[in-house]
Write an enzyme that holds these catalytic residues in place. Structure first.
Site, PDB file in Angstrom:
ATOM      1  CE  LYS A  71      24.070  -1.892  50.105  1.00  0.00           C
ATOM      2  NZ  LYS A  71      24.818  -0.786  49.776  1.00  0.00           N
ATOM      3  CE  LYS A  95      27.519  -0.608  60.534  1.00  0.00           C
ATOM      4  NZ  LYS A  95      26.960   0.691  60.631  1.00  0.00           N
ATOM      5  CE  LYS A 107      32.057   3.383  54.169  1.00  0.00           C
ATOM      6  NZ  LYS A 107      30.771   3.375  54.801  1.00  0.00           N
ATOM      7  CB  THR A 191      20.091   4.646  60.812  1.00  0.00           C
ATOM      8  OG1 THR A 191      20.357   4.215  59.397  1.00  0.00           O
ATOM      9  CG2 THR A 191      21.435   4.337  61.438  1.00  0.00           C
ATOM     10  CG  ASN A 222      19.085  10.131  59.172  1.00  0.00           C
ATOM     11  OD1 ASN A 222      19.464   8.943  59.328  1.00  0.00           O
ATOM     12  ND2 ASN A 222      17.690  10.349  58.439  1.00  0.00           N
ATOM     13  CB  SER A 362      21.269  -0.237  52.167  1.00  0.00           C
ATOM     14  OG  SER A 362      21.424   0.978  52.732  1.00  0.00           O
TER      15      SER A 362
HETATM   16  P1  NAD Z   1      23.939  13.911  60.359  1.00  0.00           P
HETATM   17  O1  NAD Z   1      24.988  14.761  59.786  1.00  0.00           O
HETATM   18  O2  NAD Z   1      22.401  13.972  59.906  1.00  0.00           O
HETATM   19  O3  NAD Z   1      23.789  14.770  61.966  1.00  0.00           O
HETATM   20  C1  NAD Z   1      24.957  14.677  62.777  1.00  0.00           C
HETATM   21  C2  NAD Z   1      24.563  15.451  63.910  1.00  0.00           C
HETATM   22  O4  NAD Z   1      25.641  15.339  64.968  1.00  0.00           O
HETATM   23  C3  NAD Z   1      24.028  16.893  63.851  1.00  0.00           C
HETATM   24  O5  NAD Z   1      23.035  17.371  64.847  1.00  0.00           O
HETATM   25  C4  NAD Z   1      25.271  17.690  64.188  1.00  0.00           C
HETATM   26  O6  NAD Z   1      25.054  18.978  64.703  1.00  0.00           O
HETATM   27  C5  NAD Z   1      25.754  16.744  65.388  1.00  0.00           C
HETATM   28  N1  NAD Z   1      27.280  17.103  65.557  1.00  0.00           N
HETATM   29  C6  NAD Z   1      28.325  17.260  64.985  1.00  0.00           C
HETATM   30  N2  NAD Z   1      29.359  17.716  65.681  1.00  0.00           N
HETATM   31  C7  NAD Z   1      28.950  17.595  66.811  1.00  0.00           C
HETATM   32  C8  NAD Z   1      29.585  17.720  68.220  1.00  0.00           C
HETATM   33  N3  NAD Z   1      30.651  17.709  68.335  1.00  0.00           N
HETATM   34  N4  NAD Z   1      28.888  17.545  69.374  1.00  0.00           N
HETATM   35  C9  NAD Z   1      27.580  17.500  69.037  1.00  0.00           C
HETATM   36  N5  NAD Z   1      26.944  17.267  68.139  1.00  0.00           N
HETATM   37  C10 NAD Z   1      27.491  17.205  67.119  1.00  0.00           C
HETATM   38  O7  NAD Z   1      24.682  12.595  60.740  1.00  0.00           O
HETATM   39  P2  NAD Z   1      23.635  11.219  60.886  1.00  0.00           P
HETATM   40  O8  NAD Z   1      23.498  10.520  59.434  1.00  0.00           O
HETATM   41  O9  NAD Z   1      22.685  11.411  61.878  1.00  0.00           O
HETATM   42  O10 NAD Z   1      24.794  10.141  61.474  1.00  0.00           O
HETATM   43  C11 NAD Z   1      25.269  10.417  62.890  1.00  0.00           C
HETATM   44  C12 NAD Z   1      26.268   9.323  63.079  1.00  0.00           C
HETATM   45  O11 NAD Z   1      25.606   7.843  62.804  1.00  0.00           O
HETATM   46  C13 NAD Z   1      27.577   9.229  62.369  1.00  0.00           C
HETATM   47  O12 NAD Z   1      28.560   8.463  63.208  1.00  0.00           O
HETATM   48  C14 NAD Z   1      27.152   8.356  61.334  1.00  0.00           C
HETATM   49  O13 NAD Z   1      28.276   7.745  60.683  1.00  0.00           O
HETATM   50  C15 NAD Z   1      26.382   7.260  61.780  1.00  0.00           C
HETATM   51  N6  NAD Z   1      25.677   6.738  60.842  1.00  0.00           N
HETATM   52  C16 NAD Z   1      24.799   6.943  60.184  1.00  0.00           C
HETATM   53  C17 NAD Z   1      23.860   6.200  59.690  1.00  0.00           C
HETATM   54  C18 NAD Z   1      22.762   6.664  58.737  1.00  0.00           C
HETATM   55  O14 NAD Z   1      21.918   6.141  58.092  1.00  0.00           O
HETATM   56  N7  NAD Z   1      22.400   8.112  58.890  1.00  0.00           N
HETATM   57  C19 NAD Z   1      23.915   4.799  59.598  1.00  0.00           C
HETATM   58  C20 NAD Z   1      24.916   4.299  60.264  1.00  0.00           C
HETATM   59  C21 NAD Z   1      25.829   4.927  61.105  1.00  0.00           C
END
Ligand code: NAD
Length: 428
Positions: A71, A95, A107, A191, A222, A362
């Site tokens: 996955k 995970k 991946k 998440t 998100n 998922s």
């Molecule tokens: P997203 O793209 O929806 O949001 C990212 C946020 O981070 C935005 O608000 C952006 O403006 C901000 N950001 C970017 N660079 C920045 C900086 N230098 N300083 C401050 N803020 C900054 O992404 P997301 O889906 O919320 O994911 C965020 C993190 O969580 C990532 O590391 C991602 O890999 C991890 N993650 C996400 C999920 C998921 O289901 N969405 C699952 C597991 C892990």
């Protein structure tokens, strides 16, 4: 050293080696688990819109599938490297194991920049990726999902190609599909809500009521948006959030001491999670530099933006008040910063536990797709709570019993579950 650039696969292997030592794993098990079981490297030729032909490089890495089908997501990125894909694939194995879902780790990726590709060209890449892998992915084999710069639309193109090749409907091939086309309700929230389920349990253990706590977030995308929604519902007060400002090419921290108004902030936020700073000022937010997120006087810090954000350089700026860090993002804390966090006795909910709600949902999507029967949102989120809570409790119990840092305890649980599955199958 702060700022040092790591090879992600070497880092993943070093993390594994540390846990292998704690678990005293034998040589064969170490050999098996510190490398992917399988890798596919291939070319995807695409007829470009201008009439030229271009060849893209694609990958799929299947780190380990002893506990179930692989996955993990597919990234489209111009700087994609096989070592990044290998590391991410290994982290997916851990995970899935920490939340005890019957899936392994995989991946994939394509070296490309979707910003410079038309929708038709991206569709050709998706279909070409599946054509190369149609015999080695599948609902019972390896189940891809979206990741950086891939979306529900990309997943649907891939599913469609797979179904043409195999002549039938196989919605369990892939997750992250649009709701109504095999996607699961609750995935958008999963998440962020999962992060808060683990925070709620940690606070219980610490004897702290959520309504007596304040939190600061890095990121407002998100993960953060849904984590804030649920954290506020259980009584917590969010004092600060930060985000990237595309126009100014820098980040800002938005502070409101009496608590942010989520809806009002969402009204002035773009679809990338960027808050309009002028409008934020107008509605009473203090706008500080981006790195100020870490110094806020809060009880809980929730880095949910990027990797490498809490480092040897800034870990000392964390306020004395902070008692809990929940890593919404993947890899936000460097090993050097971890050392300081351990010394200070700050409770840590590590990334692959805190943000496992996404992969857990998922998995629920895959189960629903395989059954061709879809659950109501409350059912999905209820099952998510049960899984996340059980995972948190197992890790914290082990951490207490063996006096381990939470990150190490989570690794010990994951690696031993995967090692046991390999041994039980007679692989090592
Ligand atoms: P997203 O793209 O929806 O949001 C990212 C946020 O981070 C935005 O608000 C952006 O403006 C901000 N950001 C970017 N660079 C920045 C900086 N230098 N300083 C401050 N803020 C900054 O992404 P997301 O889906 O919320 O994911 C965020 C993190 O969580 C990532 O590391 C991602 O890999 C991890 N993650 C996400 C999920 C998921 O289901 N969405 C699952 C597991 C892990």
């Amino acid at each position: 050293m702060a700022g040092k650039s790591f090879n992600p696969f070497e880092m993943a292997q070093a993390q594994f080696d540390k846990v292998a030592d704690i678990l005293d794993l034998d040589t064969a098990t170490r050999d098996l688990l510190r490398n992917p079981m399988r890798e596919y490297h291939f070319s995807i030729p695409v007829h470009m819109d201008d009439g030229s032909m271009k060849v893209f490089r694609g990958f799929r890495v299947q780190h380990n599938d002893a506990r179930g089908p692989g996955k993990g997501g597919i990234r489209f990125h111009p700087q994609e490297t096989i070592d990044t894909v290998r590391a991410l694939s290994m982290w997916m194995t851990w995970k899935c194991a920490v939340v005890d879902i019957p899936l392994g780790g995989g991946k994939g990726g394509v070296i490309c920049d979707p910003h410079n590709l038309s929708a038709r060209e991206q569709e050709q890449i998706c279909r070409g990726w599946i054509r190369q892998l149609s015999k080695v992915v599948g609902p019972l084999v390896d189940v891809p999902a979206p990741d950086v710069m891939t979306s529900a639309q990309h997943m649907l193109w891939m599913l469609d190609e797979f179904e043409w090749i195999h002549g039938g409907h196989y919605p369990g091939l892939i997750t992250g599909k649009p709701v109504g086309m095999g996607g699961s309700l609750g995935r958008t929230e999963a998440t962020g809500y999962g992060v808060v389920f683990t925070i709620r349990e940690a606070l219980k253990e610490m004897g702290i009521k959520p309504e007596e706590t304040t939190a600061g977030f890095q990121g407002f995308g998100n993960v953060s948006q849904y984590a804030i929604e649920l954290y506020q519902k259980i009584g917590g007060k969010v004092i600060s959030v930060s985000c990237w400002d595309q126009k100014d090419q820098t980040s800002y921290t938005f502070v409101k001491k009496d608590g942010i108004d989520l809806k009002a902030l969402l009204d002035i936020t773009d679809r990338f999670g960027g808050i309009d700073k002028d409008k934020a000022r107008d509605i009473g937010y203090e706008v500080l530099p981006g790195d100020a997120w870490i110094e806020q006087e809060v009880d809980i810090l929730i880095p949910s933006a990027l990797e490498n954000q809490i480092t040897a350089d800034n870990v000392d700026k964390i306020s004395k008040r902070v008692r809990l860090i929940a890593e919404g993002a993947n890899g936000p804390t460097t090993p050097e910063a971890d050392k300081v966090i351990i010394e200070r006795g700050i409770f840590m909910i590590p990334d692959f536990l805190a943000n496992a709600g996404g992969v857990t949902c998922s998995y629920f999507e895959q189960v629903q797709s395989n059954m061709n029967y879809y659950w109501e949102k409350d059912e999905v989120l209820g099952k998510l709570d049960v899984k996340m809570t059980a995972a948190f409790l197992a890790v914290s119990e082990l951490a207490q019993q063996r006096k381990l840092f939470m990150r190490d305890a989570a690794y010990v649980i994951s690696v031993s579950r995967v090692a046991q599955a390999c041994t039980a199958r007679g692989w090592v």
